[in-house]
Write an enzyme that holds these catalytic residues in place. Structure first.
Site, PDB file in Angstrom:
ATOM      1  N   GLY A 101       0.808  -1.210   0.000  1.00 21.69           N
ATOM      2  CA  GLY A 101       0.000   0.000   0.000  1.00 21.69           C
ATOM      3  C   GLY A 101       0.841   1.261   0.000  1.00 21.69           C
ATOM      4  NE  ARG A 102       3.879   1.851   5.055  1.00 23.01           N
ATOM      5  CZ  ARG A 102       4.340   2.293   6.180  1.00 23.01           C
ATOM      6  NH1 ARG A 102       4.753   3.522   6.270  1.00 23.01           N
ATOM      7  NH2 ARG A 102       4.390   1.518   7.226  1.00 23.01           N
ATOM      8  CG  ASP A 253       0.270  -8.520   6.600  1.00 22.02           C
ATOM      9  OD1 ASP A 253      -0.266  -9.103   7.554  1.00 22.02           O
ATOM     10  OD2 ASP A 253       0.512  -7.310   6.606  1.00 22.02           O
ATOM     11  CG  ASN A 254       3.957  -7.536   8.688  1.00 24.86           C
ATOM     12  OD1 ASN A 254       3.861  -7.104   7.535  1.00 24.86           O
ATOM     13  ND2 ASN A 254       3.448  -6.905   9.728  1.00 24.86           N
TER      14      ASN A 254
HETATM   15  P1  AMP Z   1       2.163  -3.051   8.066  1.00 27.04           P
HETATM   16  O1  AMP Z   1       1.403  -3.109   9.337  1.00 27.04           O
HETATM   17  O2  AMP Z   1       3.141  -1.920   7.971  1.00 27.04           O
HETATM   18  O3  AMP Z   1       2.797  -4.359   7.732  1.00 27.04           O
HETATM   19  O4  AMP Z   1       1.100  -2.734   6.901  1.00 27.04           O
HETATM   20  C1  AMP Z   1      -0.052  -3.486   6.716  1.00 27.04           C
HETATM   21  C2  AMP Z   1      -0.720  -3.082   5.428  1.00 27.04           C
HETATM   22  O5  AMP Z   1      -1.088  -1.720   5.462  1.00 27.04           O
HETATM   23  C3  AMP Z   1       0.131  -3.261   4.186  1.00 27.04           C
HETATM   24  O6  AMP Z   1      -0.729  -3.654   3.147  1.00 27.04           O
HETATM   25  C4  AMP Z   1       0.686  -1.879   3.960  1.00 27.04           C
HETATM   26  O7  AMP Z   1       1.044  -1.667   2.623  1.00 27.04           O
HETATM   27  C5  AMP Z   1      -0.495  -1.012   4.390  1.00 27.04           C
HETATM   28  N1  AMP Z   1      -0.071   0.307   4.851  1.00 27.04           N
HETATM   29  C6  AMP Z   1       0.596   0.622   5.996  1.00 27.04           C
HETATM   30  N2  AMP Z   1       0.801   1.946   6.091  1.00 27.04           N
HETATM   31  C7  AMP Z   1       0.274   2.502   4.970  1.00 27.04           C
HETATM   32  C8  AMP Z   1       0.159   3.837   4.483  1.00 27.04           C
HETATM   33  N3  AMP Z   1       0.654   4.885   5.144  1.00 27.04           N
HETATM   34  N4  AMP Z   1      -0.478   4.013   3.295  1.00 27.04           N
HETATM   35  C9  AMP Z   1      -0.972   2.981   2.612  1.00 27.04           C
HETATM   36  N5  AMP Z   1      -0.907   1.723   3.008  1.00 27.04           N
HETATM   37  C10 AMP Z   1      -0.287   1.455   4.184  1.00 27.04           C
HETATM   38 MG    MG Z   2       3.509  -5.396   6.407  1.00 26.57          MG
END
Ligand code: AMP
Ligand code: MG
Length: 490
Positions: A101-102, A253-254
């Site tokens: 997502g980013r 997903d991590n």
């Molecule tokens: P994370 O908890 O960082 O592993 O992210 C979980 C999901 O949320 C993943 O699909 C990321 O790409 C998305 N995500 C986290 N932060 C952002 C952001 N600021 N903008 C868009 N997508 C995000």
């Molecule tokens: Mg992640």
């Protein structure tokens, strides 16, 4: 004339020698898009040794052209930028579509993914802004590189830049940054789940074949792939436990299929030993507490096995039996890795009856005495009894244990010098302590001062060496310095 031509060739050579296997996978594996340019990119730091390993010229990467690439303002020659599709279980709940997502995968160099994190919105952004804040980018840089120096499989950081833009987070507008992440592959358990849950067996097979070809060329069956990922994950989480590392967000997903630590968010190393330690502000139930990590990894691997099921047998029953058998081996694999590591930490080269009980007793004293995890093992290695005792609220109980430990060591055949050296190789003196990481972030955010960042990175590059000039970096936080929470507002 010849010399001129050669110079021209060098000047125009591609900055990265890309060969992009993931971009060649079917369209439903990803969304093709360019990073979103930022207002005013400025280089924070390049990881020069890593750049060289990847055959990238650090000077060129640090040039205006390179910084434009690292910020997403310029797509380098040979890149095929894309956001990867994946799903995942977040805090136990199924989310059918997550995806980058980013982040944008620029391409692959020497078999490694080169990814920009914080590079703008993608079709997978949901409500997010696609950006990253400076603080978490610096934390990922520091902690990830510290893990690499500690010998733990991990994604790496090639570079970080500031964007000149602000990102809005719960604590207000923060400076934005982009991190360039390097990984053996960003395929996650959640990538398999994405296709598995859709009943897209063909894609599961394509992905499994891809992973085998890229990461595990010796694997000769899907069952062996499952076992390999189970073994890598068991090894990885054992390493985390042995160092007091808390990932913080062990969602599927991590979880890397390559067995690397990935997605440094609200992660932290423990100071005082307490198995219930949690850092993530969003983990109210303590699901991802230190002491739960091995169990959670097991749970996550079951999700992986489930996604692979269609490839594991002629019929559902056979597949389930095969998956179950592989999964049932996880606790034994984890314990073998963990207990072997524990024995090394306390200097037992030959394993004896009663060793685990003796080590368990030490952990109980550490918990009761609220002893610093890292320094306990380091002082034990160095034979610094007084420094060791000072870590414990209950030094008398520790003394009894030390007597038993020394009696046990007397049964070992290696010399005390060899033992001390071996223990020091597995028990670091320097870890990225939270209060130090926070101080680095504050200096960078408030004053644009990266001297603390550089110094901390330099110390953490040699975590097992005594560095007397930097002894203070080994100290636990003083009262009032403790950091108890890191926000997921990443
Ligand atoms: P994370 O908890 O960082 O592993 O992210 C979980 C999901 O949320 C993943 O699909 C990321 O790409 C998305 N995500 C986290 N932060 C952002 C952001 N600021 N903008 C868009 N997508 C995000
Ligand atoms: Mg992640």
């Amino acid at each position: 004339m010849v010399a001129m031509n050669q110079m021209t060739d060098v000047a125009h050579a591609n900055m990265f020698a890309f060969d992009n296997s993931y971009a060649r996978l079917p369209e439903r594996f990803h969304a093709r898009l360019h990073p979103t340019p930022v207002a005013d990119p400025k280089l924070i730091r390049i990881n020069e040794p890593l750049a060289r390993e990847l055959g990238i010229d650090p000077a060129r990467l640090a040039s205006a052209e390179g910084v434009a690439v690292l910020a997403g303002n310029r797509v380098p020659q040979g890149a095929e930028p894309l956001a990867m599709a994946y799903a995942g279980h977040q805090f136990g709940n199924w989310v059918p579509q997550l995806g980058d997502g980013r982040a944008v995968l620029l391409g692959e160099v020497k078999g490694f993914d080169i990814q920009l994190k914080g590079s703008g919105p993608t079709p997978f952004s949901r409500n997010g802004d696609g950006r990253a804040a400076l603080g978490p980018v610096l934390r990922e840089f520091i902690v990830g590189e510290a893990m690499a120096a500690l010998g733990v499989p991990t994604t790496r950081t090639l570079a970080a830049v500031t964007t000149g833009e602000r990102v809005l987070r719960q604590d207000g507008p923060l400076p934005g940054a982009v991190l360039t992440r390097v990984s053996k592959s960003h395929v996650r358990v959640g990538t398999f789940e994405y296709f598995g849950n859709r009943g897209d067996v063909e894609a599961v097979k394509t992905l499994a074949d891809y992973v085998i070809a890229r990461l595990y060329p010796d694997v000769d069956s899907y069952r062996a792939l499952l076992e390999t990922v189970i073994e890598r994950t068991a090894q990885l989480v054992a390493r985390w436990q042995l160092l007091g590392f808390i990932h913080g967000v062990m969602n599927t997903d991590n979880v890397s299929i390559a067995g690397e630590t990935i997605d440094y968010g609200p992660c932290a190393f423990m100071d005082r030993y307490d198995p219930a330690t949690v850092f993530s502000s969003i983990d109210r139930g303590g699901r991802y507490a230190y002491g739960n990590q091995p169990r959670i990894a097991h749970w996550n691997l079951v999700r992986f096995a489930q996604a692979l099921l269609p490839l594991l047998g002629e019929n559902e029953q056979a597949a389930l039996a095969s998956a179950q058998e592989a999964i049932n081996a996880y606790p034994g694999r984890f314990e073998a890795a963990y207990f072997a590591g524990l024995c090394l930490k306390v200097g037992f080269a030959q394993k004896r009856e009663g060793d685990l009980e003796l080590i368990g007793e030490l952990f109980r004293h550490m918990a009761d005495g609220r002893a610093d995890f890292t320094l306990t093992f380091r002082h034990l290695s160095d034979g610094h009894d007084e420094k060791l005792r000072a870590l414990f609220d209950n030094a008398a109980a520790l003394d009894v244990w030390l007597g038993k430990w020394r009696a046990r060591l007397a049964e070992e055949t290696v010399s005390p010098q060899e033992r001390a050296a071996a223990m020091r190789r597995v028990n670091p003196l320097f870890i990225p302590r939270n209060h130090r990481v926070e101080a680095v972030i504050v200096a960078a955010q408030a004053r644009g001062d990266y001297a603390p960042f550089d110094e901390l990175r330099a110390v953490l590059a040699k975590p097992f060496d005594d560095q007397p000039a930097f002894a203070r970096y080994a100290d636990p936080p003083q009262a009032g310095e403790e950091v108890t929470e890191t926000f997921c507002g990443t």
